[in-house]
Design an enzyme around this catalytic site. Structure first.
Site, mmCIF file in Angstrom:
data_model
loop_
_atom_site.group_PDB
_atom_site.id
_atom_site.type_symbol
_atom_site.label_atom_id
_atom_site.label_comp_id
_atom_site.label_asym_id
_atom_site.label_seq_id
_atom_site.Cartn_x
_atom_site.Cartn_y
_atom_site.Cartn_z
ATOM 1 N N LYS A 142 45.558 -5.049 31.284
ATOM 2 C CA LYS A 142 45.238 -3.829 32.027
ATOM 3 C C LYS A 142 46.428 -3.394 32.890
ATOM 4 C CE LYS A 142 40.774 -4.014 30.763
ATOM 5 N NZ LYS A 142 40.762 -5.273 30.014
ATOM 6 N N LYS A 177 36.618 -0.964 35.579
ATOM 7 C CA LYS A 177 36.546 -2.138 34.720
ATOM 8 C C LYS A 177 37.298 -3.307 35.347
ATOM 9 C CE LYS A 177 40.107 0.072 31.830
ATOM 10 N NZ LYS A 177 40.421 0.532 30.455
ATOM 11 N N ARG A 227 43.207 2.292 18.674
ATOM 12 C CA ARG A 227 43.945 1.032 18.694
ATOM 13 C C ARG A 227 45.150 1.178 17.756
ATOM 14 N NH1 ARG A 227 42.993 -4.219 19.594
ATOM 15 N NH2 ARG A 227 42.471 -3.375 21.659
ATOM 16 N N ARG A 242 38.174 4.172 17.688
ATOM 17 C CA ARG A 242 36.857 3.589 17.900
ATOM 18 C C ARG A 242 36.002 4.599 18.664
ATOM 19 N NH1 ARG A 242 39.672 -1.382 20.616
ATOM 20 N NH2 ARG A 242 40.867 0.426 21.314
ATOM 21 N N ARG A 250 31.854 3.991 25.923
ATOM 22 C CA ARG A 250 32.763 2.952 25.424
ATOM 23 C C ARG A 250 32.838 3.022 23.904
ATOM 24 N NH1 ARG A 250 29.735 -2.161 27.682
ATOM 25 N NH2 ARG A 250 28.050 -0.949 26.741
ATOM 26 N N ASP A 290 46.136 0.693 23.389
ATOM 27 C CA ASP A 290 44.970 1.576 23.346
ATOM 28 C C ASP A 290 45.355 2.936 23.912
ATOM 29 O OD1 ASP A 290 43.535 -0.488 22.284
ATOM 30 O OD2 ASP A 290 42.470 -0.984 24.132
ATOM 31 N N GLU A 298 45.583 0.685 27.797
ATOM 32 C CA GLU A 298 45.714 -0.779 27.830
ATOM 33 C C GLU A 298 46.826 -1.208 26.885
ATOM 34 O OE1 GLU A 298 42.205 -3.132 27.237
ATOM 35 O OE2 GLU A 298 40.959 -1.874 28.534
ATOM 36 N N ASN A 300 47.287 -4.641 24.767
ATOM 37 C CA ASN A 300 46.634 -5.897 24.399
ATOM 38 C C ASN A 300 47.620 -6.833 23.709
ATOM 39 O OD1 ASN A 300 43.530 -5.263 24.855
ATOM 40 N ND2 ASN A 300 44.484 -3.441 23.978
#
Length: 333
Positions: A142, A177, A227, A242, A250, A290, A298, A300
């Site tokens: 994050k 979050k 993603r 997504r 979400r 993301d 984000e 990842n």
């Protein structure tokens, strides 16, 4: 038309994948399983290491030392219900492997941190580890967006309840979050007039004792949380958008989102091609960024996913591309 990389041209490798327990992996969609299958298809020996078995011992005259783990030698199978057969199992020094791939899922708790310390000791002894342990520690999935503020939405990272309340008042509609979650866990959309905003902030911050992230709500989420995979610093040409199910904010597949593969936009490429070389230089061979709309949300680095869905919908085999990158790393060392 297949977009798979060419067949392996290097010598067969012994590849170890550090994972959660094998029975917990869902072979029909798991990117780690896809990687192991790609490695086997390209002629490499595949071993699975339960992260909990990593250990270090001081060298002694009568026995070697260093980092060891219990490794299961796997024969990969196409059946998603019976996807591997264990050939053998033994306690093996990590120095016996040509490369070790760290794929344990978050949370990034003390045991995950300990695993990176042990893997770093193995790396210091000459073991190739991807993603590099230090890079895993240095990149909060994050907080890492703070290094690239030009791409981020309005964001506040804090545990100060007053600052968080002020941010909600300023932005009117935000996402809150925790910093260590995954798969959409504990993500809240909070509007300025939300009667539950106080209790949500108190719960997420544990009454001001835990730092969280607040981001301006991006309405472009209805078109998907994209993603984008970076392999050896270069973006895969397709992302997986997504898309949230009805009534959800979400897009995570784990909470019912629908994955739709699509070609990268010009903005997607701008973000990916800016981050890619920087992250690659730090030893991050595989990264999943993301993007919602035009904004990076984000970065990842622990166990990026979506390889299976991208291959099923486009033919591009990200798992094989990753193994090819691993082969190049082993050949160049």
């Amino acid at each position: 038309m297949s977009h798979e990389p060419p067949e392996a041209r290097c010598r067969p490798l012994n590849l170890a994948f550090v994972l959660d327990p094998l029975p917990e992996l869902k072979a029909y969609k798991d990117s780690s399983v896809a990687m192991m299958r790609a490695a086997a298809t390209r002629g490499h020996a595949v071993f699975a290491i339960d992260c909990a078995t990593l250990a270090w011992r001081r060298p002694e005259s009568a026995r070697p030392g260093g980092v060891f783990a219990v490794a299961a030698h796997l024969h990969m199978q196409p059946d998603n219900h019976d996807w591997f057969r264990e050939i053998g199992r033994d306690r093996i020094p990590l120095s016996d492997f040509d490369a070790v791939v760290m794929r344990r899922d978050p949370p990034f708790d003390n045991e995950y941190l300990t695993a990176t310390w042990l893997l770093e000791r193995a790396e210091a002894a000459g073991v190739r580890v991807f993603n590099r342990p230090r890079a895993l520690r240095d990149h909060s999935e994050k907080v890492a967006i703070a290094e690239f503020p030009q791409f981020a939405p309005e964001t506040l990272i804090s545990r100060d309840i007053e600052q968080l309340q002020q941010f909600i008042d300023e932005q009117a509609d935000v996402i809150l979050k925790p910093l260590d979650g995954m798969g959409g866990s504990q993500i809240f959309r909070v509007r300025q007039a939300d009667p539950n905003r106080n209790v949500i902030i108190e719960t997420l911050t544990r009454d001001g004792g835990r730092t969280i992230m607040a981001q301006r709500y991006l309405p472009e989420i209805v078109a998907g949380d994209k993603r984008i995979l970076l392999i050896a610093g270069k973006p895969v040409p397709y992302c997986l958008a997504r898309i949230p199910k009805a009534g959800e904010t979400r897009g995570n597949l784990a909470v019912g989102g629908t994955g739709v593969a699509q070609a990268l936009t010009a903005r997607d490429r701008e973000i990916a091609e800016t981050l890619g070389p920087v992250l690659r230089e730090r030893g991050l061979l595989l990264v999943g960024i993301d993007v919602i709309g035009d904004h990076l949300t984000e970065i990842n680095v622990t166990s990026p996913t979506c390889m299976v869905e991208i291959r099923q919908q486009t033919g591009f085999d990200s798992a094989a591309a990753f193994i090819a990158a691993l082969e190049r790393e082993c050949a160049s060392s």
